[in-house]
Design an enzyme around this catalytic site. Structure first.
Site, PDB file in Angstrom:
ATOM      1  N   CYS A 116       0.801  -1.223   0.000  1.00  0.00           N
ATOM      2  CA  CYS A 116       0.000   0.000   0.000  1.00  0.00           C
ATOM      3  C   CYS A 116       0.834   1.272   0.000  1.00  0.00           C
ATOM      4  CB  CYS A 116      -0.943  -0.006   1.190  1.00  0.00           C
ATOM      5  SG  CYS A 116      -2.104  -1.397   1.149  1.00  0.00           S
ATOM      6  N   PHE A 140       0.904  -3.285   4.374  1.00  0.00           N
ATOM      7  CA  PHE A 140       1.101  -4.623   4.918  1.00  0.00           C
ATOM      8  C   PHE A 140       2.512  -5.093   4.585  1.00  0.00           C
ATOM      9  CE2 PHE A 140      -3.681  -5.841   4.684  1.00  0.00           C
ATOM     10  CZ  PHE A 140      -3.907  -5.103   5.832  1.00  0.00           C
ATOM     11  N   GLU A 182      -0.620   5.869  13.369  1.00  0.00           N
ATOM     12  CA  GLU A 182      -0.067   7.078  12.776  1.00  0.00           C
ATOM     13  C   GLU A 182      -0.350   8.315  13.615  1.00  0.00           C
ATOM     14  OE1 GLU A 182      -1.404   8.350   8.926  1.00  0.00           O
ATOM     15  OE2 GLU A 182      -3.220   7.147   9.056  1.00  0.00           O
ATOM     16  N   HIS A 221      -9.545   2.943  -0.502  1.00  0.00           N
ATOM     17  CA  HIS A 221      -8.136   2.546  -0.445  1.00  0.00           C
ATOM     18  C   HIS A 221      -7.808   1.714  -1.684  1.00  0.00           C
ATOM     19  CE1 HIS A 221      -4.266   1.400   0.762  1.00  0.00           C
ATOM     20  NE2 HIS A 221      -4.496   0.889   1.962  1.00  0.00           N
ATOM     21  N   LYS A 277      -9.039   8.833   1.943  1.00  0.00           N
ATOM     22  CA  LYS A 277      -9.613   7.497   1.795  1.00  0.00           C
ATOM     23  C   LYS A 277     -11.062   7.477   2.269  1.00  0.00           C
ATOM     24  CE  LYS A 277      -5.290   4.840   2.186  1.00  0.00           C
ATOM     25  NZ  LYS A 277      -4.333   5.934   2.478  1.00  0.00           N
ATOM     26  N   HIS A 289      -2.347   8.462   6.132  1.00  0.00           N
ATOM     27  CA  HIS A 289      -2.709   7.195   5.498  1.00  0.00           C
ATOM     28  C   HIS A 289      -4.181   6.924   5.776  1.00  0.00           C
ATOM     29  CE1 HIS A 289      -2.146   3.256   3.761  1.00  0.00           C
ATOM     30  NE2 HIS A 289      -2.671   2.692   4.838  1.00  0.00           N
TER      31      HIS A 289
END
Length: 431
Positions: A179, A415, A330, A356, A351, A319
């Protein structure tokens, strides 16, 4: 373009964004994309590409994309996976937007860097359905095989298609870091120009993972939201009621060039890539530690490279996937790196509006950051009505905010433990 002797001092080769192309949920083209950003509307809906009723998560952010309408020929449509189609259409927009006369450039000094997490998944799954008669037979009939299936199997075909569209014969790379791919691909392109390996780079990301196999994979680890009864409000970063991300598709591509060359030709400069850093936590495939140490390290690296103090950051593009652990992770990283300024600077997650799109979203977020500087506005975090007490920063809930933006921090988390950060700035704002 600069000669070899002038390329030696890469420290002084600042890299500018001079062209932007976007194909995203809610609209094709940078104008439609930005209109969605400042409206606070969401492009998430029930999956329409296939019957999602057997899946735990049945929502996604799909692109309303007709390849014929956007200039792809019948042969290009047959040859390209959907991800490649989105990449090429956004590439054509960014080339036009840049105003560069590519025919006048040395093609060996023009390169390509494309990020993608799942490559040609859409085409691969569709072809498997045909070859196996929807999984009913192990003995496949090669007579039904598409002659272009190998292109879908090899992610490098993405870079090939973009290179053909731009006439680029320099370095060509596909970056696949989950990602963070769309952020890392732009960082890689920036480094190639900075070190003198290229003068112009076409860089960005494209992914089209809305397919049964991808939906099943995320269902298995319960990463995506099961909020199927309210798809428009399913993506809820930083909200107490969030329960997973919304899968999406899209692409964003950029023309990057050396800043002084851009200025010499009178190009419009959206901003410079002032700093970039990436790390890996080497901890867990999907797990994150709440304190956010690895993301914090990447943020510090990007800010140090940009020679900017934390207080100079005017906007943080988070993110913000909408999973419990990521949003807290985060938030901790922002507090660690920005100190008290973390409570004053606006932070938001797009997002919440466009979902996403895995390896594409980092590039789509860079487009949002560049346009935030361009238009003097910060996109909101949609669907944020019940803030998580552990996410206690200014997440710009529901409505865009007018604000002069001279420096932006954009972060990505993937990930496998990937953590990346990039600083965009107006020319002169960074040392």
């Amino acid at each position: 373009m600069q000669g070899p002797s002038e390329r030696a001092d890469h420290v002084k080769r600042s890299v500018a964004i001079t062209g932007i192309g976007v194909v995203a949920p809610g609209g094709v083209g940078k104008k439609a994309f930005w209109d969605l950003m400042v409206s606070g509307r969401t492009a998430t809906r029930t999956i329409s590409f296939f019957d999602p009723s057997r899946f735990r998560s049945q929502v996604a952010a799909e692109v309303d994309f007709d390849p014929n309408r956007y200039g792809l020929t019948a042969r290009e449509i047959r040859r390209m996976d959907r991800a490649a189609q989105l990449a090429v259409v956004s590439t054509r927009e960014c080339l036009l937007d840049s105003g560069l006369e590519f025919a006048e450039l040395d093609p060996h000094r023009v390169g390509v860097s494309v990020g993608s997490a799942v490559g040609g998944t859409t085409r691969l799954e569709a072809e498997y359905q045909v070859l196996s008669d929807s999984g009913r037979t192990w003995e496949v009939d090669a007579g039904y095989l598409s002659p272009h299936l190998f292109d879908a199997f090899t992610p490098s075909s993405l870079a090939v298609e973009v290179a053909w569209a731009a006439g680029a014969e320099g370095p060509a790379t596909v970056v696949s870091t989950g990602c963070t791919s769309g952020l890392d691909s732009v960082g890689h392109a920036r480094d190639l120009i900075a070190e003198g390996s290229a003068d112009v780079m076409i860089a960005g990301g494209a992914d089209t993972p809305i397919s049964p196999i991808a939906v099943a994979c995320f269902d298995a680890i319960k990463a995506t939201t099961p909020r199927n009864d309210d798809p428009e409000h399913a993506s809820r970063p930083f909200d107490r009621t969030r329960n997973g991300f919304v899968l999406a598709e899209g692409a964003a591509m950029f023309v990057l060039e050396e800043l002084e060359h851009a200025r010499a030709r009178g190009a419009h400069v959206y901003g410079v890539i002032a700093g970039y850093a990436t790390r890996c936590n080497a901890f867990h495939m999907t797990g994150l530690k709440p304190e956010g140490r690895e993301m914090a390290d990447a943020i510090r690296g990007a800010l140090d490279q940009a020679r900017l103090p934390a207080e100079a950051v005017d906007y943080v593009n988070a993110h913000g996937s909408g999973t419990k652990q990521n949003d807290r992770h985060e938030t901790g990283a922002f507090k660690d790196t920005l100190g008290d300024h973390a409570y004053r600077v606006p932070v938001s997650s797009i997002k919440s509006m466009v979902g996403h799109s895995l390896g594409a979203i980092g590039s789509i977020e860079i487009a949002a950051c560049a346009l935030a500087m361009e238009h003097g506005a910060v996109p909101p975090t949609a669907n944020l009505h019940e803030p998580d007490p552990e996410c206690d920063l200014d997440y710009v809930p529901n409505e865009a905010r007018e604000r002069r933006v001279d420096a932006v921090l954009s972060v990505g988390s993937g990930f496998g433990g990937f953590q990346s950060a990039m600083v965009l700035a107006r020319p002169g704002a960074a040392s």
